[in-house]
Design a protein around this motif. Structure first.
Motif, PDB file in Angstrom:
ATOM      1  N   LEU A  37     -12.753   0.143   4.596  1.00 12.98           N
ATOM      2  CA  LEU A  37     -11.655   0.182   5.566  1.00 12.98           C
ATOM      3  C   LEU A  37     -10.326   0.551   4.927  1.00 12.98           C
ATOM      4  N   LEU A  38     -10.105   0.088   3.705  1.00 14.39           N
ATOM      5  CA  LEU A  38      -8.871   0.462   3.010  1.00 14.39           C
ATOM      6  C   LEU A  38      -8.827   1.965   2.798  1.00 14.39           C
ATOM      7  N   GLU A  39      -9.923   2.530   2.340  1.00  9.91           N
ATOM      8  CA  GLU A  39      -9.966   3.974   2.109  1.00  9.91           C
ATOM      9  C   GLU A  39      -9.781   4.732   3.415  1.00  9.91           C
ATOM     10  N   LEU A  40     -10.417   4.266   4.479  1.00 14.74           N
ATOM     11  CA  LEU A  40     -10.257   4.908   5.787  1.00 14.74           C
ATOM     12  C   LEU A  40      -8.789   4.880   6.206  1.00 14.74           C
ATOM     13  N   TYR A  41      -8.150   3.733   6.040  1.00 13.21           N
ATOM     14  CA  TYR A  41      -6.728   3.589   6.363  1.00 13.21           C
ATOM     15  C   TYR A  41      -5.877   4.573   5.557  1.00 13.21           C
ATOM     16  N   LEU A  42      -6.123   4.625   4.247  1.00 17.17           N
ATOM     17  CA  LEU A  42      -5.317   5.475   3.365  1.00 17.17           C
ATOM     18  C   LEU A  42      -5.552   6.961   3.611  1.00 17.17           C
ATOM     19  N   VAL A  43      -6.792   7.356   3.853  1.00 18.06           N
ATOM     20  CA  VAL A  43      -7.096   8.774   4.098  1.00 18.06           C
ATOM     21  C   VAL A  43      -6.446   9.229   5.401  1.00 18.06           C
ATOM     22  N   LYS A  54      -3.886   7.894   6.890  1.00 20.86           N
ATOM     23  CA  LYS A  54      -2.427   7.895   6.667  1.00 20.86           C
ATOM     24  C   LYS A  54      -2.000   9.151   5.909  1.00 20.86           C
ATOM     25  N   ARG A  55      -2.757   9.488   4.856  1.00 22.42           N
ATOM     26  CA  ARG A  55      -2.448  10.679   4.049  1.00 22.42           C
ATOM     27  C   ARG A  55      -2.502  11.954   4.895  1.00 22.42           C
ATOM     28  N   GLU A  56      -3.414  11.973   5.857  1.00 18.39           N
ATOM     29  CA  GLU A  56      -3.574  13.155   6.718  1.00 18.39           C
ATOM     30  C   GLU A  56      -2.596  13.173   7.887  1.00 18.39           C
ATOM     31  N   GLY A  57      -1.672  12.229   7.935  1.00 22.18           N
ATOM     32  CA  GLY A  57      -0.627  12.242   8.958  1.00 22.18           C
ATOM     33  C   GLY A  57      -0.793  11.236  10.066  1.00 22.18           C
ATOM     34  N   GLY A  58      -1.767  10.364   9.964  1.00 23.88           N
ATOM     35  CA  GLY A  58      -1.958   9.326  10.965  1.00 23.88           C
ATOM     36  C   GLY A  58      -2.999   9.693  12.008  1.00 23.88           C
ATOM     37  N   HIS A  59      -3.359   8.695  12.798  1.00 24.56           N
ATOM     38  CA  HIS A  59      -4.422   8.836  13.803  1.00 24.56           C
ATOM     39  C   HIS A  59      -4.181  10.005  14.751  1.00 24.56           C
ATOM     40  N   LEU A  86       0.812  -1.226   0.000  1.00 24.65           N
ATOM     41  CA  LEU A  86       0.000   0.000   0.000  1.00 24.65           C
ATOM     42  C   LEU A  86       0.846   1.276   0.000  1.00 24.65           C
ATOM     43  N   GLU A  87       2.152   1.135   0.126  1.00 25.46           N
ATOM     44  CA  GLU A  87       3.045   2.291   0.087  1.00 25.46           C
ATOM     45  C   GLU A  87       3.107   2.895  -1.312  1.00 25.46           C
ATOM     46  N   ASP A  88       2.866   2.083  -2.322  1.00 27.59           N
ATOM     47  CA  ASP A  88       2.923   2.536  -3.716  1.00 27.59           C
ATOM     48  C   ASP A  88       1.533   2.986  -4.149  1.00 27.59           C
ATOM     49  N   ILE A  89       1.305   4.289  -4.176  1.00 25.38           N
ATOM     50  CA  ILE A  89      -0.016   4.847  -4.460  1.00 25.38           C
ATOM     51  C   ILE A  89      -0.496   4.507  -5.869  1.00 25.38           C
ATOM     52  N   ASP A  90       0.422   4.408  -6.839  1.00 24.13           N
ATOM     53  CA  ASP A  90       0.022   4.015  -8.198  1.00 24.13           C
ATOM     54  C   ASP A  90      -0.497   2.579  -8.208  1.00 24.13           C
ATOM     55  N   TYR A  91       0.136   1.721  -7.455  1.00 23.73           N
ATOM     56  CA  TYR A  91      -0.299   0.334  -7.328  1.00 23.73           C
ATOM     57  C   TYR A  91      -1.696   0.289  -6.701  1.00 23.73           C
ATOM     58  N   VAL A  92      -1.895   1.093  -5.670  1.00 29.20           N
ATOM     59  CA  VAL A  92      -3.197   1.140  -4.997  1.00 29.20           C
ATOM     60  C   VAL A  92      -4.275   1.606  -5.964  1.00 29.20           C
ATOM     61  N   ARG A  93      -3.988   2.624  -6.728  1.00 29.34           N
ATOM     62  CA  ARG A  93      -4.981   3.122  -7.696  1.00 29.34           C
ATOM     63  C   ARG A  93      -5.333   2.060  -8.731  1.00 29.34           C
ATOM     64  N   LYS A  94      -4.321   1.359  -9.218  1.00 30.57           N
ATOM     65  CA  LYS A  94      -4.542   0.387 -10.284  1.00 30.57           C
ATOM     66  C   LYS A  94      -5.296  -0.850  -9.796  1.00 30.57           C
ATOM     67  N   TYR A  95      -5.020  -1.286  -8.578  1.00 26.19           N
ATOM     68  CA  TYR A  95      -5.597  -2.533  -8.071  1.00 26.19           C
ATOM     69  C   TYR A  95      -6.527  -2.302  -6.878  1.00 26.19           C
ATOM     70  N   LYS A  96      -7.154  -1.157  -6.850  1.00 25.60           N
ATOM     71  CA  LYS A  96      -7.953  -0.760  -5.687  1.00 25.60           C
ATOM     72  C   LYS A  96      -9.027  -1.779  -5.320  1.00 25.60           C
ATOM     73  N   PHE A  97      -9.781  -2.264  -6.299  1.00 28.74           N
ATOM     74  CA  PHE A  97     -10.862  -3.201  -5.992  1.00 28.74           C
ATOM     75  C   PHE A  97     -10.323  -4.473  -5.332  1.00 28.74           C
ATOM     76  N   LEU A 115      -4.258  -2.558  14.183  1.00 27.22           N
ATOM     77  CA  LEU A 115      -3.473  -3.012  13.033  1.00 27.22           C
ATOM     78  C   LEU A 115      -2.238  -2.136  12.841  1.00 27.22           C
ATOM     79  N   VAL A 116      -2.439  -0.828  12.853  1.00 26.19           N
ATOM     80  CA  VAL A 116      -1.330   0.111  12.661  1.00 26.19           C
ATOM     81  C   VAL A 116      -0.337   0.001  13.814  1.00 26.19           C
ATOM     82  N   TYR A 117      -0.857  -0.087  15.039  1.00 24.49           N
ATOM     83  CA  TYR A 117       0.021  -0.218  16.201  1.00 24.49           C
ATOM     84  C   TYR A 117       0.858  -1.507  16.098  1.00 24.49           C
TER      85      TYR A 117
END
Length: 180
Positions: free
Chosen positions: A109-115, A117-122, A61-72, A159-161
């Motif tokens: 849940l994936l989107e929640l995790y990524l959003v 993370k993008r906003e700097g974490g919990h 999930l670190e590779d955002i292009d990979y996430v976009r391509k294989y999101k489903f 999970l993150v912890y």
């Protein structure tokens, strides 16, 4: 002057040959959409039996292009991972997967995790009152921000912890082995 023109002509001939050769070569490869997508096959084959498997998916999930391509495919696999962690590893049976909001809207849940993370974490999202932004980015209403915080805490915070803990533990072990 003739020498310059000769060089230009040779470059031109070279470019034409290169273009014709490459077009011919790639045209004859017979690539089609029937070829298997190895990334999809890897995701489908992925099973969760130990936390290293979770770690592998989280690192993908670190590779955002990979996430976009294989999101489903990643969404499905991410839900499987969270379900495995909660039910098998932590032996919790009170959190259904998939998660739903009170209005029967599925929480991705994936989107929640990524959003988050993008906003700097919990911690950053909580300290800066960004849960309303997270809710809105996910297609919910602003007033659902507190609900998103609760969903993150119930499903993803552990999970993150655990991921951070295991990653740190692995680094310490590696460092100790180098000393010996």
């Amino acid at each position: 002057m003739k020498e310059k023109q000769s060089i230009i002509n040779k470059e031109s001939e070279h470019d034409e040959y290169e273009t014709d050769y490459l077009n011919n070569y790639f045209g004859n490869l017979n690539l089609s959409s029937d070829e298997p997508d190895w990334n999809i096959m890897i995701l489908q084959a992925m099973k969760f039996k130990e936390f290293q498997d979770c770690k592998a998916l989280l690192e993908m999930l670190e590779d955002i292009d990979y996430v976009r391509k294989y999101k489903f495919s990643l969404e499905t696999k991410f839900d499987e991972m969270v379900d495995w962690l909660l039910t098998k590893k932590l032996e919790t049976s009170t959190r259904p997967i998939p998660a739903y909001a009170s209005d029967n809207q599925k929480i991705n849940l994936l989107e929640l995790y990524l959003v988050v993370k993008r906003e700097g974490g919990h911690r950053n999202v909580t300290e800066n009152n960004l849960w309303v932004v997270v809710a809105k980015d996910m297609g919910f209403k602003y007033q659902d921000g507190e609900f998103m915080r609760l969903m993150y805490a119930m499903y993803l915070e552990v999970l993150v912890y655990y991921y951070k803990f295991k990653t740190t533990q692995q680094k310490v072990t590696t460092k100790r082995q180098r000393r010996v």
